[in-house]
Design a protein around this motif. Structure first.
Motif, PDB file in Angstrom:
ATOM      1  N   ILE A  12      43.314  41.496  43.408  1.00 37.13           N
ATOM      2  CA  ILE A  12      43.186  42.071  44.747  1.00 37.13           C
ATOM      3  C   ILE A  12      41.711  42.329  45.084  1.00 37.13           C
ATOM      4  N   PRO A  13      41.357  42.233  46.365  1.00 35.60           N
ATOM      5  CA  PRO A  13      39.989  42.560  46.767  1.00 35.60           C
ATOM      6  C   PRO A  13      39.803  44.078  46.848  1.00 35.60           C
ATOM      7  N   GLU A  29      41.266  26.614  41.689  1.00 36.71           N
ATOM      8  CA  GLU A  29      40.257  27.339  42.461  1.00 36.71           C
ATOM      9  C   GLU A  29      40.848  28.670  42.913  1.00 36.71           C
ATOM     10  N   LEU A  30      39.997  29.675  43.032  1.00 39.50           N
ATOM     11  CA  LEU A  30      40.438  30.996  43.470  1.00 39.50           C
ATOM     12  C   LEU A  30      40.163  31.162  44.962  1.00 39.50           C
ATOM     13  N   TYR A  31      41.202  31.553  45.717  1.00 44.06           N
ATOM     14  CA  TYR A  31      41.098  31.746  47.157  1.00 44.06           C
ATOM     15  C   TYR A  31      41.553  33.154  47.514  1.00 44.06           C
ATOM     16  N   ILE A  32      41.034  33.653  48.622  1.00 42.00           N
ATOM     17  CA  ILE A  32      41.501  34.932  49.154  1.00 42.00           C
ATOM     18  C   ILE A  32      42.306  34.639  50.418  1.00 42.00           C
ATOM     19  N   LEU A  37      23.385  38.100  50.937  1.00 48.53           N
ATOM     20  CA  LEU A  37      24.594  37.299  50.763  1.00 48.53           C
ATOM     21  C   LEU A  37      25.819  38.193  50.734  1.00 48.53           C
ATOM     22  N   ALA A  38      26.915  37.704  51.307  1.00 55.52           N
ATOM     23  CA  ALA A  38      28.169  38.462  51.296  1.00 55.52           C
ATOM     24  C   ALA A  38      28.818  38.304  49.928  1.00 55.52           C
ATOM     25  N   LYS A  39      29.186  39.396  49.318  1.00 57.06           N
ATOM     26  CA  LYS A  39      29.845  39.405  48.013  1.00 57.06           C
ATOM     27  C   LYS A  39      31.151  40.167  48.137  1.00 57.06           C
ATOM     28  N   LEU A  40      32.125  39.766  47.324  1.00 57.77           N
ATOM     29  CA  LEU A  40      33.434  40.393  47.308  1.00 57.77           C
ATOM     30  C   LEU A  40      33.705  40.888  45.904  1.00 57.77           C
ATOM     31  N   GLU A  41      34.079  42.146  45.790  1.00 54.49           N
ATOM     32  CA  GLU A  41      34.465  42.696  44.494  1.00 54.49           C
ATOM     33  C   GLU A  41      35.981  42.607  44.393  1.00 54.49           C
ATOM     34  N   ILE A  42      36.445  41.895  43.359  1.00 54.52           N
ATOM     35  CA  ILE A  42      37.885  41.749  43.155  1.00 54.52           C
ATOM     36  C   ILE A  42      38.263  42.441  41.860  1.00 54.52           C
ATOM     37  N   ALA A  43      39.534  42.776  41.726  1.00 54.52           N
ATOM     38  CA  ALA A  43      40.005  43.463  40.532  1.00 54.52           C
ATOM     39  C   ALA A  43      41.302  42.837  40.055  1.00 54.52           C
ATOM     40  N   LEU A  44      41.409  42.701  38.750  1.00 55.41           N
ATOM     41  CA  LEU A  44      42.674  42.359  38.123  1.00 55.41           C
ATOM     42  C   LEU A  44      43.406  43.683  37.992  1.00 55.41           C
ATOM     43  N   ALA A  45      44.577  43.776  38.618  1.00 58.28           N
ATOM     44  CA  ALA A  45      45.216  45.085  38.741  1.00 58.28           C
ATOM     45  C   ALA A  45      46.705  45.018  38.457  1.00 58.28           C
ATOM     46  N   VAL A 102      35.635  43.576  59.304  1.00 63.88           N
ATOM     47  CA  VAL A 102      36.459  42.953  58.272  1.00 63.88           C
ATOM     48  C   VAL A 102      37.559  43.922  57.864  1.00 63.88           C
ATOM     49  N   SER A 103      38.740  43.375  57.575  1.00 62.26           N
ATOM     50  CA  SER A 103      39.848  44.179  57.070  1.00 62.26           C
ATOM     51  C   SER A 103      40.364  43.559  55.779  1.00 62.26           C
ATOM     52  N   LEU A 104      40.429  44.365  54.725  1.00 60.61           N
ATOM     53  CA  LEU A 104      40.896  43.909  53.414  1.00 60.61           C
ATOM     54  C   LEU A 104      42.270  44.471  53.052  1.00 60.61           C
ATOM     55  N   THR A 105      42.903  45.219  53.930  1.00 60.46           N
ATOM     56  CA  THR A 105      44.106  45.962  53.557  1.00 60.46           C
ATOM     57  C   THR A 105      45.260  45.081  53.107  1.00 60.46           C
ATOM     58  N   GLU A 106      45.463  43.934  53.713  1.00 60.42           N
ATOM     59  CA  GLU A 106      46.593  43.087  53.335  1.00 60.42           C
ATOM     60  C   GLU A 106      46.155  41.860  52.545  1.00 60.42           C
ATOM     61  N   ALA A 107      44.908  41.799  52.137  1.00 67.21           N
ATOM     62  CA  ALA A 107      44.378  40.616  51.454  1.00 67.21           C
ATOM     63  C   ALA A 107      44.772  40.594  49.986  1.00 67.21           C
ATOM     64  N   PHE A 108      44.892  39.384  49.463  1.00 66.47           N
ATOM     65  CA  PHE A 108      45.155  39.178  48.041  1.00 66.47           C
ATOM     66  C   PHE A 108      44.546  37.847  47.627  1.00 66.47           C
ATOM     67  N   CYS A 109      44.389  37.637  46.322  1.00 70.18           N
ATOM     68  CA  CYS A 109      43.787  36.423  45.802  1.00 70.18           C
ATOM     69  C   CYS A 109      44.845  35.571  45.111  1.00 70.18           C
ATOM     70  N   ILE A 110      44.663  34.253  45.190  1.00 68.63           N
ATOM     71  CA  ILE A 110      45.629  33.320  44.637  1.00 68.63           C
ATOM     72  C   ILE A 110      44.889  32.094  44.098  1.00 68.63           C
TER      73      ILE A 110
END
Length: 155
Positions: free
Chosen positions: A109-110, A60-63, A120-128, A47-55
């Motif tokens: 951002i993730p 609904e919240l999507y990555i 279960l797969a979990k994702l930690e996101i941050a308001l930044a 998995v690569s999170l370097t260019e990922a963002f949430c919207i």
């Protein structure tokens, strides 16, 4: 003869650029809606999170732009590597994030993806908030100072 397990027992994939580029205000742990081959690739740490963002789309919240490599053992039912994936949050957390992310200069951002105790797969996101150049230089100075102290301690 023992069967070798190609899946890692401990998955903890971090977005290393996020800590350098952003100042975290709040962090949340979310669930992910995944297909079968996606979870298998995550367990292989592909998995690569370097260019990922949430919207937010339709409340609904999507990555977006999170790259999960296609599963090597899948024949024809493999997943698309980069697609929008829905994040699972409680309603109150979702509303709070939506109002805060509407403010200027804030982004969601993730930070890291991991497998919890239940598998279960979990994702930690941050308001930044994005860091300015002088903030980044200050972080580099602190990092260098910490490295020097460690070097002196081992000598």
């Amino acid at each position: 003869m023992a069967k070798s397990n190609r899946f890692e027992k401990f998955v903890n994939i971090k977005n290393k650029k996020a800590n350098f580029e952003f100042e975290f205000i709040d962090t949340y742990v979310t669930g992910l809606m995944l297909t079968g081959t996606e979870i298998k690739s995550i367990r292989e740490s592909k998995v690569s999170l370097t260019e990922a963002f949430c919207i937010f789309l339709d409340g609904e919240l999507y990555i977006r732009q999170m790259h999960i490599a296609p599963y090597s053992m899948a024949a024809s039912y493999n997943h698309v590597a980069v697609r929008d994936r829905k994040l699972l949050l409680k309603k109150k957390e979702m509303e709070k994030l939506e109002t805060k992310s509407a403010e200027k200069g804030l982004a969601i951002i993730p930070v890291r993806i991991f497998i919890n105790d239940r598998g279960l797969a979990k994702l930690e996101i941050a308001l930044a908030r994005g860091k300015k150049t002088h903030d980044k230089r200050q972080d580099l100075k602190e990092k260098d100072a910490k490295r020097e102290l460690q070097r002196m301690a081992f000598d």
